[in-house]
Write an enzyme that holds these catalytic residues in place. Sequence first.
Site, PDB file in Angstrom:
ATOM      1  N   ASP A 336      41.519 -11.856  -1.250  1.00 16.44           N
ATOM      2  CA  ASP A 336      41.201 -13.283  -1.358  1.00 16.44           C
ATOM      3  C   ASP A 336      42.203 -13.929  -2.296  1.00 16.44           C
ATOM      4  O   ASP A 336      42.532 -13.360  -3.332  1.00 16.44           O
ATOM      5  CB  ASP A 336      39.778 -13.453  -1.913  1.00 16.44           C
ATOM      6  CG  ASP A 336      39.196 -14.835  -1.683  1.00 16.44           C
ATOM      7  OD1 ASP A 336      39.961 -15.814  -1.762  1.00 16.44           O
ATOM      8  OD2 ASP A 336      37.991 -14.944  -1.438  1.00 16.44           O
ATOM      9  N   ARG A 338      41.827 -17.452  -3.052  1.00 21.27           N
ATOM     10  CA  ARG A 338      41.308 -18.791  -3.368  1.00 21.27           C
ATOM     11  C   ARG A 338      41.220 -19.049  -4.866  1.00 21.27           C
ATOM     12  O   ARG A 338      41.314 -20.172  -5.321  1.00 21.27           O
ATOM     13  CB  ARG A 338      39.934 -18.983  -2.715  1.00 21.27           C
ATOM     14  CG  ARG A 338      40.037 -19.295  -1.248  1.00 21.27           C
ATOM     15  CD  ARG A 338      38.690 -19.328  -0.596  1.00 21.27           C
ATOM     16  NE  ARG A 338      38.096 -18.002  -0.503  1.00 21.27           N
ATOM     17  CZ  ARG A 338      36.981 -17.733   0.159  1.00 21.27           C
ATOM     18  NH1 ARG A 338      36.329 -18.714   0.749  1.00 21.27           N
ATOM     19  NH2 ARG A 338      36.514 -16.510   0.227  1.00 21.27           N
TER      20      ARG A 338
END
Length: 422
Positions: A336, A338
């Site tokens: 990830d 983000r």
Amino acid sequence: MSVNASAGGRSRNHIVLTSHGAPTGVAADGPTLNWGAPSAAARGPVVATLTDPKRRNAIGSHAGSYAIYRALAIAAGALPADFKADLTNTAPSDTIGPHPQWGDAGKIVSLDPYGHMIGEAFPEAIAGGLDVRPSIAITRARIDMPEIRDALRAGRLSVDGDIIGPKGDVRVTKAAIEPVWYLPGIAERFGVTEGALRRALFEHTGGMFPELVTRGDLKVFLPPIGGMTLYMFGEPSRIGDGVTPLACRVHDECNGSDVFSSDICTCRPYLAHGIELCVEMAQKGGVGLVVYNRKEGRALGEVTKFLVYNARKRQEGGDLPETYFKRTECVAGVQDMRFQELMPDVFHWLGIRQIDRFASMSDMKFNALDRAGIRIIERVPIPEDLIPQDARVEMEAKVSAGYYNVGFQSQYDVTQGRGLEE
């Protein structure tokens, strides 16, 4: 670099490299920018336009993710290079702030809190000829979603003529926010030096912005990435007042599900569920907020996401919760990107200190808000009957990896993975 072009869009022979500043490295006439100052006048405007490079005090350009289209329009002669927007009647439809958090340089580092009120905040700079442009716009609209009509038919919501109109449409206030990064604050948030951050941004974008490593005096960067859109339900002036109950959904973009209702994930169902909670709260006298971030495919991009889909479905044994996280890491090198460390900034911009109902099971989102000092009273998981069958693998993996959940019935034996978010 910036091209010194004529008004008709035809480039002149002289090219000014952005790395070639004044001998001292300081812009000749750029306004002083004191991030986190207690007032707009003391803070100063962010100036990132290219019409007069010597008066800029920021790296990058407004609408960064669309800057290439603007450059193409200029090259094609469709847009004058020195075009300056007429901002008459573009002021926000609703007032946001100022809030005390705006004067804390550590609380807001990824957006310009004054980006929606430049005319009010920086009249002298504008009168002096500076091309100060908004990085936030606020307007009113109505949204029409089949899930809201389903909730009306089921009796969970009702038409009130105010929040929900007679046709099932919902009244909202929308705010579009472009990213504006204060580099020292971004570096501190991620626990790295400003120099290391600048070098990584420069090297791993193909040297796109040389000022990152040659202009240490320019502390603000407008990155060429997507921003966010806020959907506010009820009266926006009551968001962050410390009294009115707030329901909230923080949602990271998933175009395939959000727009086209792909059933491999829970994104659209959870978005719709969050909107319903926000509408319900607004109808009860509270307010609702949906924060929609442009971070497609966990900020890995849609191409990477589709490659991962193929890898998950074609692996031996088919799509399984225990390999859900591994397949992403095999393709992208990371699970990830983000990084929710920047996500709480918009809550500080709105003056929010408490969320009464948080429509999210994500441990990463919850922890980021908690670290930012924003209290969450209740975490609301997605109802099981809203989870598409093909999305069960994703949900099983996330719940096993540490997602908040009440009463989730697992169909698999999952023993591996770490918490990601919807």
